[in-house]
Design an enzyme around this catalytic site. Structure first.
Site, short mmCIF file in Angstrom:
data_model
loop_
_atom_site.label_atom_id
_atom_site.label_comp_id
_atom_site.label_asym_id
_atom_site.label_seq_id
_atom_site.Cartn_x
_atom_site.Cartn_y
_atom_site.Cartn_z
N ARG A 158 5.82 7.05 16.86
CA ARG A 158 5.67 8.38 16.13
C ARG A 158 5.31 9.50 17.22
O ARG A 158 4.72 8.96 18.41
CB ARG A 158 4.88 8.60 14.60
CG ARG A 158 3.57 8.05 15.26
CD ARG A 158 2.52 8.32 14.22
NE ARG A 158 1.27 8.00 14.36
CZ ARG A 158 0.33 7.86 13.26
NH1 ARG A 158 0.56 8.31 12.06
NH2 ARG A 158 -0.85 7.56 13.56
N ARG A 183 0.99 -1.09 -0.03
CA ARG A 183 -0.08 0.19 -0.03
C ARG A 183 0.92 1.32 -0.05
O ARG A 183 0.36 2.35 -0.22
CB ARG A 183 -1.17 0.00 1.38
CG ARG A 183 -2.05 -1.11 1.25
CD ARG A 183 -3.06 -0.85 2.39
NE ARG A 183 -2.20 -0.99 3.69
CZ ARG A 183 -2.47 -1.61 4.35
NH1 ARG A 183 -3.16 -2.97 4.01
NH2 ARG A 183 -2.24 -1.96 5.69
N TYR A 191 -9.37 -3.22 8.45
CA TYR A 191 -8.76 -1.82 8.74
C TYR A 191 -9.59 -0.93 7.35
O TYR A 191 -9.50 -1.40 6.43
CB TYR A 191 -7.10 -1.79 8.53
CG TYR A 191 -6.81 -0.38 8.38
CD1 TYR A 191 -6.64 0.36 9.71
CD2 TYR A 191 -6.51 0.34 7.16
CE1 TYR A 191 -6.37 1.72 9.95
CE2 TYR A 191 -6.29 1.84 7.60
CZ TYR A 191 -6.05 2.23 8.74
OH TYR A 191 -5.72 3.61 8.70
N ARG A 203 -3.81 -4.77 17.48
CA ARG A 203 -3.27 -4.21 18.11
C ARG A 203 -3.73 -2.83 18.61
O ARG A 203 -4.97 -2.35 18.00
CB ARG A 203 -2.11 -3.76 17.20
CG ARG A 203 -1.30 -4.69 16.65
CD ARG A 203 -0.33 -5.29 17.64
NE ARG A 203 0.79 -4.33 17.82
CZ ARG A 203 1.80 -4.86 18.83
NH1 ARG A 203 1.66 -5.72 19.45
NH2 ARG A 203 2.66 -4.08 18.88
N ASP A 261 -10.28 3.27 5.86
CA ASP A 261 -10.11 4.47 5.78
C ASP A 261 -11.39 4.98 6.07
O ASP A 261 -12.50 4.40 5.69
CB ASP A 261 -9.25 4.68 4.65
CG ASP A 261 -7.86 4.57 4.69
OD1 ASP A 261 -7.41 4.74 5.77
OD2 ASP A 261 -7.17 4.45 3.47
N GLU A 274 3.02 7.99 20.50
CA GLU A 274 2.32 6.71 20.31
C GLU A 274 3.06 5.57 20.54
O GLU A 274 4.22 5.48 19.85
CB GLU A 274 1.76 6.96 18.92
CG GLU A 274 0.61 7.89 18.65
CD GLU A 274 -0.04 7.75 17.31
OE1 GLU A 274 -0.14 6.49 16.45
OE2 GLU A 274 -0.83 8.61 16.94
N ARG A 300 8.27 6.89 -4.72
CA ARG A 300 8.25 7.91 -5.92
C ARG A 300 9.52 8.45 -6.27
O ARG A 300 10.44 8.62 -5.39
CB ARG A 300 7.39 9.06 -5.34
CG ARG A 300 5.87 8.94 -4.81
CD ARG A 300 5.12 10.13 -4.47
NE ARG A 300 3.80 9.93 -4.04
CZ ARG A 300 3.42 10.28 -3.11
NH1 ARG A 300 4.10 11.02 -2.35
NH2 ARG A 300 2.06 9.95 -2.61
#
Length: 382
Positions: A277, A171, A346, A247, A348, A298, A175
């Site tokens: 993070r 995913r 999961y 998790r 979005d 986190e 670039r």
């Protein structure tokens, strides 16, 4: 009809609104003391910053209908998610792009040169990657894998990348230009006054009742014409077959006078840094001005029965157990399982809304044609 929605997150709110607009009575319950589920936002009383209590949620989609839908309830402000990562004593841009590659290797390569260079680093003997680690080694080679993916993934998932499927890494983009926008979707933004206010407006309809701090009892399902359940799939059945794996996240809040890190999200790729993070939430609302800042470290860990589940693990054992719960759900009349927890996937936010819109449309069609509602309108094993 009188329909119960279990969960006041995006799935429950969108379905409830469509049902109410179709002339039905919708009762929404949620065990928490707030609506909007895990995208709940609130003002920090100390700094005035709009914080995302369960971690950052950035809205991004290519689905124009979904984009128009959310903007019908609140204006979305322009926002680009530009993630940074600290690794081996330096700061880089994510996802890996031409700037990341040139900075990491101390080069000034053009796009075609960088593409050829990375192909040289990659392990081309791995023809069909099966694990996360194999995918990474084939994708970017050992150096970038060690710096940006291995340690972070071990912390996030609590296991070796050799135990995770390759699909997790597929995913993420690679670039060969200087584009540092984390997402590439046509529509990206943040709701001007936060997600909770947006969900409140979705639920603001005379045909909808909302009851917070109210837990669902499956024995009461018969009091309603139908139930849409967005809680944990295994929880609906009292975890009779065992618990599906998740998790969870712990958040360590701190404030800072000024600007702490200069960006909204700073990942930490080194394994020895215990958190994954740091998020600085005033940067999620760049149209606002705040002198002080609210930040969160986190920490990812295994989810216990007392924790809030975040990320479904969906490895081999969990998928086998999921199949058993799906079979049991399909034998249960009068309930449709929806959303991230109800289908153990999961999702979005844009996909959650899309599935909610599609689900309620199919449900209304089924009932209008005299067909029995389905347990799943979205396949959980997909």
């Amino acid at each position: 009809m009188h329909i119960l929605l279990v969960g006041a997150g995006l799935s429950g709110a969108v379905i409830a609104r469509k049902l109410a607009e179709a002339g039905h009575r919708a009762t929404v319950i949620d065990g928490r003391d707030h609506i909007a589920g895990n995208c709940h936002t609130e003002r920090d009383p100390e700094t005035g910053v709009m914080v995302h209590r369960y971690g950052p949620h950035i809205f991004h989609t290519d689905d124009e209908e979904v984009w128009d839908y959310v903007q019908g309830f609140m204006r979305f402000m322009p926002y680009k998610n530009r993630v940074k990562t600290t690794s081996q004593g330096a700061v880089y841009s994510l996802p890996v792009n031409l700037h990341t590659i040139n900075q990491f290797y101390g080069r000034t390569m053009r796009p075609d040169e960088a593409r050829a260079f990375i192909e040289e680093q990659a392990d081309t003997s791995i023809e069909e990657p099966q694990t996360f680690e194999e995918q990474a080694l084939r994708f970017v080679g050992p150096d970038l894998y060690e710096a940006f993916f291995k340690g972070y993934t071990e912390k996030q998932w609590g296991c070796s990348p050799t135990e995770l499927p390759a699909s997790i890494l597929k995913r993420l983009p690679l670039r060969f230009n200087y584009d540092d926008n984390y997402f590439s979707h046509r529509f990206q933004g943040m709701p001007e006054h936060g997600y909770t206010e947006m969900v409140s407006r979705i639920l603001d309809h005379p045909g909808i009742e909302v009851h917070l701090q109210t837990w669902f009892d499956p024995a009461a399902a018969g009091e309603y014409d139908h139930v849409f359940y967005s809680g944990a799939l295994d929880g609906y059945f009292g975890y009779a077959l065992g618990r599906l794996g998740y998790r969870t996240l712990d958040f360590k809040r701190f404030t800072y006078d000024g600007d702490y890190q200069g960006c909204a999200v700073m990942n930490y790729g080194d394994r020895q840094v215990p958190y994954t993070r740091i998020t600085e939430h005033k940067h999620f609302s760049p149209w606002e001005t705040h002198e002080k800042s609210t930040c969160y470290e986190e920490y990812s860990r295994a989810c216990t029965p007392e924790d809030e589940p975040f990320y479904p693990i969906r490895l081999v054992d969990e998928k086998a157990l999921l199949a058993d719960y799906i079979a049991r759900a399909e034998e249960t009349e009068g309930v449709t399982f929806v959303g991230r927890l109800g289908t153990y996937r999961y999702l979005d936010m844009d996909r959650t809304i899309r599935e909610a819109l599609d689900t309620v449309a199919a449900y209304l069609s089924d009932t209008a044609q005299g067909r029995a509602p389905r347990a799943f309108y979205q396949p959980p094993m997909g």
